[in-house]
Every structure is written in structure tokens, then in C-alpha cells.
Scaffold this active site. Structure first.
Site, PDB file in Angstrom:
ATOM      1  CD  GLU A 152     -92.984 -15.077  68.192  1.00  0.00           C
ATOM      2  OE1 GLU A 152     -93.416 -15.704  69.170  1.00  0.00           O
ATOM      3  OE2 GLU A 152     -92.276 -14.043  68.308  1.00  0.00           O
ATOM      4  CG  HIS A 207     -95.439 -17.282  71.898  1.00  0.00           C
ATOM      5  ND1 HIS A 207     -95.400 -15.919  71.724  1.00  0.00           N
ATOM      6  CD2 HIS A 207     -96.534 -17.538  72.663  1.00  0.00           C
ATOM      7  CE1 HIS A 207     -96.421 -15.359  72.356  1.00  0.00           C
ATOM      8  NE2 HIS A 207     -97.122 -16.326  72.930  1.00  0.00           N
ATOM      9  CD  GLU A 289     -91.356 -18.652  73.120  1.00  0.00           C
ATOM     10  OE1 GLU A 289     -91.207 -18.602  71.874  1.00  0.00           O
ATOM     11  OE2 GLU A 289     -91.685 -17.672  73.812  1.00  0.00           O
TER      12      GLU A 289
END
Length: 325
Positions: A152, A207, A289
Site C-alpha cells: 500500500e 490510502h 481509500e
């Protein structure tokens, strides 16, 4: 009359008239002066060539600094040319930026690439507890990975660099919370502090999620209204919501992704009060996200450079729209 080629006998000084003596002296001076002119001209030309000076005696211009937009390519890799990037005590920002132009000139955006690839090797440091207002929480976490091992933290840094290039093209000043200048972290309270000290007009933390297969889509996390200890989000709740709505709509349209199917009731928006980066912020701030790294279909997008460029574009368009650009 002479018939041979021998020169005539020389004239004696006494036999030359005053007028002739004056003429001979003037002719000799003229010839001497004429012989000096080419030498002086050659010296002047040589001086100009060596000094680079022109008729106005101005020195040649210095080499222009490397434009900030050249520090990162579309492949997300930093340009290693001298002066391409620089670090400050409260974050990482550009050096040698060209003068900002356009309606957004003078505005500042802080970009927070989630996690750090070095966190996996510094678990003791990132496990240290910090105060986020409502409670104490780990300094940072490792973040997730795809099933094939793509971190990530690699994803967030790549998208953030692409985002920076797009925002700077709009005349915005962009500050990173970190880049490749530290082995781990920063902690979540420091990430919030960097945005606060920069007096950012908008802060975005990038993210990607890590939940079960079949859970797909993006979502934007907004700050809840929190007033506890060091946390007081009352002033940023509404502008953060507007920022989040702009980013969510532009992100979905640009990437072709859908809002998360596992939370947010299909809106792509989620409110949370347990994230230190939001609780401790005094500037409009959201998390995005971008997808689920543990879902094979989302992972195929997240690992695709062309899709990551679209992700950066969607976020950039949302920020610019929020700032009125």
C-alpha cells in the site's frame, strides 16, 4: 635623366623644404595610427568573447533552475537531477519552483502518502502510542499489500507524486508529509501537524484498503465532530465534507470505479472519529481509500500505472474544484 634602376641619392635634411618636412611627419603619424587600429579592435573582440559581455556590459544570464514539475515523471519515480526536490523541517516540498500563476497561485495543498515502506522494518517505532484526542493509538501502521506483495505504501507514494505534478501545474504549492526522506513514519500526530503548520487550504491522505475478496470500490473518509483533549474538529467538519464530496465524485467519474460496496451505503463517503490524522487536523482534510488491495479485480487496477494516473487526476480535479479553480 637617369636610365638605370639605382635609387636616387638621399636628400639631406638641409635640402628639404619646411613644407615638405611637415608633410612627411604627418604621413608617418597617419601610417602609425592606422597600424594600431586593427590590433586594438582584435583585442576588444577577444575581451567580449571571453567575458560574454555585450555592448551594454551586462554578464550572460545564469542557468535557469530545474522546474519543480520535472521532479517526478508519470511513472511516479523521482527525478534525481540536483535541485529537483527538497526537505523542510515540517514536511517535504519542492525547491526551485517556478513562479506560481493562475487563480490558485498562493494556495497550499498538503498531500499525505499513507504509511511508509520502511514501516515493516521498524515495528517497534511505529507501535509507540500517541495521543489522538479521543484516545491513544499506534504511531503508524504498516499498511496492507496485494496478494502478490505490492505494498500500500508503494501505491500511495506513486499516486501522491502523480497528484503533486497535476496540482503544481495549476499553480498550487504542494507539501508532502514524507517522501523518501525517512526510514519510517511519520506518526499520525506529526502528519496532522504538518498540514496545520503549512496552513494548508486542503489536506488529502492517500490510502488503499485491505479487506476481504469481493469487497470493492473507493470511499472517502470525513472527520466526525470531535472535541476531546487536543482534538477539536468543529471548524473543519463542513469544509472537509465539501472537499470529500468533490473528490469522491471526480474520482469515480475519472477512474470508472464505483463507491465501496461494503460501507458508506453506496455514497462513497464515511465519517470516522478514530483517525488521529483527522482528529488533530485544524485544516480541511479527508482520507481516500482508492480501492481494496485484497480484491483481485481492484488489485488489478491499483497495480496498473495508467489507472493510478487516472486516480491522481480524479483526486486533483476534486481538490481544484473545492478550491474554486
Amino acid at each position: 635623366m637617369r636610365y638605370d634602376d639605382s635609387p636616387p641619392p638621399p636628400e639631406s635634411a638641409s635640402s628639404i623644404s619646411p613644407d615638405r618636412r611637415w608633410f612627411m611627419r604627418r604621413s608617418g603619424l597617419t601610417i602609425a595610427a592606422a597600424s594600431l587600429v586593427p590590433a586594438a579592435l582584435a583585442a576588444w573582440v577577444l575581451t567580449q568573447a571571453l567575458t560574454g559581455s555585450g555592448p551594454d556590459r551586462q554578464p550572460p544570464p545564469a542557468a535557469a533552475p530545474l522546474p519543480a514539475s520535472h521532479a517526478t515523471g508519470l511513472d511516479g519515480k523521482p527525478n534525481t537531477a540536483a535541485g529537483a526536490t527538497g526537505a523542510t523541517p515540517t514536511g517535504t516540498s519542492r525547491s526551485a519552483q517556478p513562479p506560481a500563476k493562475g487563480p490558485l497561485a498562493g494556495r497550499t495543498v498538503v498531500v499525505d502518502p499513507g504509511h511508509n515502506t520502511g514501516n515493516f522494518d521498524h515495528t517497534a517505532e511505529i507501535d509507540r502510542q500517541v495521543d489522538i484526542g479521543t484516545k491513544r493509538k499506534e504511531c503508524d501502521t504498516t499498511g496492507t499489500t496485494t496478494n502478490s506483495g505490492y505494498m500500500e505504501a508503494e501505491f500511495t507514494l506513486d499516486v501522491s507524486r502523480r497528484l503533486r505534478t497535476l496540482l503544481e501545474a495549476k499553480g498550487l504549492k504542494v507539501v508532502f508529509t514524507h517522501e523518501t526522506d525517512r526510514a519510517w513514519g511519520p506518526c499520525i500526530d506529526e502528519r496532522a501537524r504538518i498540514g496545520n503548520e503549512a496552513k494548508a487550504d486542503a489536506v488529502v491522505s492517500v490510502h488503499a484498503d485491505g479487506v476481504s475478496e469481493g469487497s470493492r470500490g473507493y470511499h472517502v473518509i470525513l472527520p466526525a465532530e470531535v472535541k476531546s483533549g487536543k482534538a477539536d474538529t468543529a471548524k473543519i467538519v463542513e469544509p472537509s465534507r465539501l472537499l470529500g464530496e468533490r473528490i469522491a465524485s471526480n474520482f469515480g467519474r475519472t477512474t470508472g470505479s464505483s463507491p465501496a460496496n461494503y460501507l458508506g451505503s453506496g455514497t462513497g463517503l464515511v465519517i470516522r472519529d478514530d483517525l488521529g490524522g483527522l482528529n488533530l487536523s485544524t485544516r480541511p482534510k479527508v482520507f481516500i481509500e482508492c480501492g481494496n488491495m485484497r480484491d483481485s479485480k481492484d488489485a488489478a487496477q491499483l497495480t496498473n500505472p495508467q489507472w493510478r494516473q487516472k486516480a491522481a487526476q480524479g483526486i486533483a480535479d476534486g481538490i481544484v474544484g473545492f478550491l474554486g479553480g
